[in-house]
Design a protein around this motif. Structure first.
Motif, PDB file in Angstrom:
ATOM      1  N   PHE A  60      40.788 126.290  85.497  1.00 37.89           N
ATOM      2  CA  PHE A  60      42.213 126.124  85.235  1.00 37.89           C
ATOM      3  C   PHE A  60      42.614 124.667  85.467  1.00 37.89           C
ATOM      4  O   PHE A  60      41.974 123.921  86.214  1.00 37.89           O
ATOM      5  CB  PHE A  60      43.044 127.051  86.126  1.00 37.89           C
ATOM      6  CG  PHE A  60      42.807 126.859  87.607  1.00 37.89           C
ATOM      7  CD1 PHE A  60      43.552 125.954  88.340  1.00 37.89           C
ATOM      8  CD2 PHE A  60      41.832 127.603  88.260  1.00 37.89           C
ATOM      9  CE1 PHE A  60      43.332 125.771  89.700  1.00 37.89           C
ATOM     10  CE2 PHE A  60      41.602 127.434  89.618  1.00 37.89           C
ATOM     11  CZ  PHE A  60      42.355 126.516  90.334  1.00 37.89           C
ATOM     12  N   PHE A  61      43.689 124.290  84.776  1.00 39.25           N
ATOM     13  CA  PHE A  61      44.232 122.945  84.947  1.00 39.25           C
ATOM     14  C   PHE A  61      45.652 122.948  84.401  1.00 39.25           C
ATOM     15  O   PHE A  61      45.957 123.651  83.427  1.00 39.25           O
ATOM     16  CB  PHE A  61      43.403 121.902  84.198  1.00 39.25           C
ATOM     17  CG  PHE A  61      43.733 120.482  84.575  1.00 39.25           C
ATOM     18  CD1 PHE A  61      43.186 119.907  85.704  1.00 39.25           C
ATOM     19  CD2 PHE A  61      44.624 119.731  83.816  1.00 39.25           C
ATOM     20  CE1 PHE A  61      43.503 118.604  86.074  1.00 39.25           C
ATOM     21  CE2 PHE A  61      44.955 118.435  84.167  1.00 39.25           C
ATOM     22  CZ  PHE A  61      44.389 117.863  85.300  1.00 39.25           C
ATOM     23  N   LEU A  77      43.751 131.038  78.206  1.00 35.54           N
ATOM     24  CA  LEU A  77      45.193 131.206  78.192  1.00 35.54           C
ATOM     25  C   LEU A  77      45.851 129.838  78.150  1.00 35.54           C
ATOM     26  O   LEU A  77      45.428 128.913  78.844  1.00 35.54           O
ATOM     27  CB  LEU A  77      45.674 131.965  79.437  1.00 35.54           C
ATOM     28  CG  LEU A  77      45.191 133.410  79.625  1.00 35.54           C
ATOM     29  CD1 LEU A  77      45.752 133.966  80.931  1.00 35.54           C
ATOM     30  CD2 LEU A  77      45.600 134.276  78.453  1.00 35.54           C
ATOM     31  N   LEU A  78      46.892 129.718  77.338  1.00 27.92           N
ATOM     32  CA  LEU A  78      47.712 128.514  77.297  1.00 27.92           C
ATOM     33  C   LEU A  78      49.143 128.906  77.612  1.00 27.92           C
ATOM     34  O   LEU A  78      49.731 129.752  76.924  1.00 27.92           O
ATOM     35  CB  LEU A  78      47.652 127.850  75.918  1.00 27.92           C
ATOM     36  CG  LEU A  78      48.738 126.805  75.623  1.00 27.92           C
ATOM     37  CD1 LEU A  78      48.607 125.607  76.564  1.00 27.92           C
ATOM     38  CD2 LEU A  78      48.687 126.354  74.170  1.00 27.92           C
ATOM     39  N   LEU A 104      39.158 121.092  80.223  1.00 27.54           N
ATOM     40  CA  LEU A 104      40.539 121.566  80.300  1.00 27.54           C
ATOM     41  C   LEU A 104      41.489 120.418  80.595  1.00 27.54           C
ATOM     42  O   LEU A 104      42.602 120.357  80.036  1.00 27.54           O
ATOM     43  CB  LEU A 104      40.672 122.649  81.373  1.00 27.54           C
ATOM     44  CG  LEU A 104      39.879 123.945  81.168  1.00 27.54           C
ATOM     45  CD1 LEU A 104      40.247 124.949  82.259  1.00 27.54           C
ATOM     46  CD2 LEU A 104      40.128 124.542  79.799  1.00 27.54           C
ATOM     47  N   LYS A 105      41.069 119.508  81.434  1.00 24.46           N
ATOM     48  CA  LYS A 105      41.898 118.348  81.759  1.00 24.46           C
ATOM     49  C   LYS A 105      42.183 117.509  80.520  1.00 24.46           C
ATOM     50  O   LYS A 105      43.327 117.109  80.263  1.00 24.46           O
ATOM     51  CB  LYS A 105      41.218 117.503  82.828  1.00 24.46           C
ATOM     52  CG  LYS A 105      42.012 116.269  83.244  1.00 24.46           C
ATOM     53  CD  LYS A 105      41.276 115.507  84.331  1.00 24.46           C
ATOM     54  CE  LYS A 105      42.064 114.251  84.742  1.00 24.46           C
ATOM     55  NZ  LYS A 105      41.348 113.492  85.819  1.00 24.46           N
ATOM     56  N   VAL A 132      49.589 124.534  80.936  1.00 31.99           N
ATOM     57  CA  VAL A 132      48.609 125.067  81.890  1.00 31.99           C
ATOM     58  C   VAL A 132      47.551 125.815  81.087  1.00 31.99           C
ATOM     59  O   VAL A 132      47.887 126.625  80.220  1.00 31.99           O
ATOM     60  CB  VAL A 132      49.254 126.014  82.922  1.00 31.99           C
ATOM     61  CG1 VAL A 132      48.179 126.639  83.811  1.00 31.99           C
ATOM     62  CG2 VAL A 132      50.274 125.272  83.775  1.00 31.99           C
ATOM     63  N   LEU A 133      46.290 125.540  81.377  1.00 24.64           N
ATOM     64  CA  LEU A 133      45.176 126.220  80.711  1.00 24.64           C
ATOM     65  C   LEU A 133      44.354 126.987  81.742  1.00 24.64           C
ATOM     66  O   LEU A 133      44.097 126.494  82.841  1.00 24.64           O
ATOM     67  CB  LEU A 133      44.270 125.217  79.991  1.00 24.64           C
ATOM     68  CG  LEU A 133      44.853 124.516  78.755  1.00 24.64           C
ATOM     69  CD1 LEU A 133      43.876 123.450  78.253  1.00 24.64           C
ATOM     70  CD2 LEU A 133      45.147 125.524  77.647  1.00 24.64           C
ATOM     71  N   VAL A 134      43.955 128.196  81.384  1.00 22.62           N
ATOM     72  CA  VAL A 134      43.067 129.023  82.221  1.00 22.62           C
ATOM     73  C   VAL A 134      41.945 129.522  81.328  1.00 22.62           C
ATOM     74  O   VAL A 134      42.203 130.055  80.246  1.00 22.62           O
ATOM     75  CB  VAL A 134      43.805 130.223  82.840  1.00 22.62           C
ATOM     76  CG1 VAL A 134      42.839 131.042  83.706  1.00 22.62           C
ATOM     77  CG2 VAL A 134      45.003 129.762  83.655  1.00 22.62           C
TER      78      VAL A 134
END
Length: 475
Positions: A5-6, A194-195, A220-221, A243-245
């Motif tokens: 995640f990030f 997920l976004l 992700l970053k 946010v990304l997971v």
């Protein structure tokens, strides 16, 4: 295991302050990844304060997750709503503040995610390089777009695109209204992403541009940075938060026994499924000592016993009368696995949105009995090709709605060879891009009235539109 995640936020190019905030972290018990985007309502004094209060309350409630997941998330929103309203009552400066919020809990271990949503921030699922919009914009322009009256490009340029109908801090009775917060759950498979984002991204970058970035092979970053850069390059009119997971859990694979290429046919090697290392070959040597005499003796004794057994059987048969052949009884064919899986998914749906993916359900899903829907409100949304087909001996409907149903939506589902497509009650059914193929009666609607009462009224006008292509909606 690499990054999962990030999150990143940016004020944009036209605003000095940042009313957005986010959460991207793991719960204390390592059960969930918390992903949340909170956007202070633009144009209202104190939007930044409202977003900060909501973030604080949500993190505190999720310090020790307990109870059912969806009710716990609703509790987060209810507590945040009350906290913002309390602050508004004590500060005239912040009397009109509010915020929109999208919260997701990713359970990587069990391949599930859960979400709660209010406003026009968004939740997307990225699977197989495809971007699927999960949440619904709670705004008039969002409604026009999702109903096909506006294209995505038209909605992005609409002058009222930021006018929302729901937010935290606007309604003190939020906890009493079951329809106020949108909730749902869905499978979160290996490779899925997920976004979550604020409208500062989606007002500037269309779904194709977003999908190009999130489907790339970058970290992700880097993806978060690229999304914000793209929004700024298109004007950066608002604060931008993403946010990304990612579910990057590796699939467990076990090696089968492999022959060793050393010329010995009786040698095998088995790999350790945990370490992947191969131990020393195990060599099975054939015994060479001859036991021919013993084998012959045993064979002769076996023939004697067999002959005696046959003689005894024939004697017994001669003494008993011949019985008539009994009819063969065939067991009733049980429901197939996919049918049971679909019914179970609907029965166990904890939110108001259930996503059916063609990676989990192979077309067609043969039905031998109607799928029962007993939910008050539920949207069944297909991702990919979801086809329900009547079994050759079945003559009932594909879906049977209970009398308690109030708002059931079928989205992008195909029904094939049913005498009745959907048996509905009290106009509880809504359709989005639903196809009926070889179904003589598409919808059969019944009304329930109190017994022995005098009934007055008129059947309402129900409008369904038939199109040759799916209605354009946000992805």
């Amino acid at each position: 295991m690499t990054e999962q995640f990030f999150g990143l936020t940016d004020p944009g190019r036209q605003r000095k302050n940042n009313e957005d905030t986010f959460i991207a972290e793991i719960t204390a018990n390592n059960q969930f990844i918390i992903a949340c985007v909170i956007d202070g309502v633009g144009g209202y004094a104190g939007g930044e304060v409202a977003a900060a209060l909501a973030r604080e309350v949500i993190l505190k409630r999720l310090e020790q997750p307990s109870g059912e997941i969806i009710p716990m998330m609703l509790d987060c929103f209810d507590l945040a709503n009350k906290k913002i309203i309390e602050e508004k009552q004590t500060s005239k400066e912040h009397a009109h503040m509010a915020c929109v919020c999208t919260l997701a809990l990713a359970d990587i271990q069990n391949n599930q995610f859960y979400f709660a949503h209010v406003g026009d921030s968004r939740l997307y699922l990225v699977r197989d390089n495809s971007l699927v919009k999960i949440s619904h914009d709670q705004s008039f322009v969002g409604f026009l777009e999702e109903s096909g009256r506006l294209t995505e490009e038209e909605a992005m340029k609409h002058p009222k695109r930021n006018e929302i109908s729901k937010a935290l801090g606007l309604d003190k009775h939020l906890g009493d209204d079951k329809e106020y917060v949108e909730t749902g759950q869905s499978p979160f498979l290996t490779g899925d992403m997920l976004l979550l984002c604020s409208d500062g991204l989606t007002d500037m970058v269309n779904s194709t541009g977003i999908n190009t970035i999130v489907s790339s092979d970058r970290s992700l970053k880097d993806k978060c940075r690229q999304l914000i850069d793209a929004a700024n390059q298109h004007g950066g009119a608002d604060n931008i938060t993403v946010v990304l997971v990612q579910n990057n859990k590796e699939k467990v694979q076990f090696d089968t026994a492999k022959p060793v290429a050393n010329g010995n046919k009786n040698t095998t090697v088995k790999s350790n499924p945990l370490t992947g290392e191969s131990p020393e070959p195990v060599v099975h040597q054939a015994k060479t000592k001859s036991k021919t005499g013993l084998v012959v003796l045993l064979f002769l004794l076996m023939l004697v016993f067999m002959a005696a057994a046959v003689y005894e059987y024939l004697q017994n048969q001669a003494k008993q009368p011949v019985e008539q052949a009994k009819p063969v009884v065939f067991a009733k064919i049980p429901k197939n696995g996919q049918e049971l899986k679909l019914q179970r998914a609907i029965d166990q749906a904890k939110g108001r949105v259930l996503i059916l993916s063609d990676t989990s359900y192979k077309a067609p899903i043969l039905l031998t009995k109607a799928i029962q829907i007993n939910n008050d409100s539920l949207t069944i949304k297909a991702k990919g090709k979801i086809v329900l087909q009547s079994d050759s001996g079945y003559t009932g409907p594909a879906f049977q709605l209970a009398s308690k149903c109030k708002n059931i939506v079928l989205d992008s589902v195909s029904l094939v060879n049913f005498r009745v497509g959907v048996a509905s009650v009290n106009n509880a059914l809504a359709l989005k891009n639903t196809r009926f193929i070889n179904c003589p009666v598409q919808i059969e609607n019944a009304y329930t009235f109190p017994d022995k009462k005098y009934i007055n009224g008129k059947l309402p006008a129900v409008i369904f539109i038939a199109d040759s292509v799916p209605v354009t909606k946000k992805k």
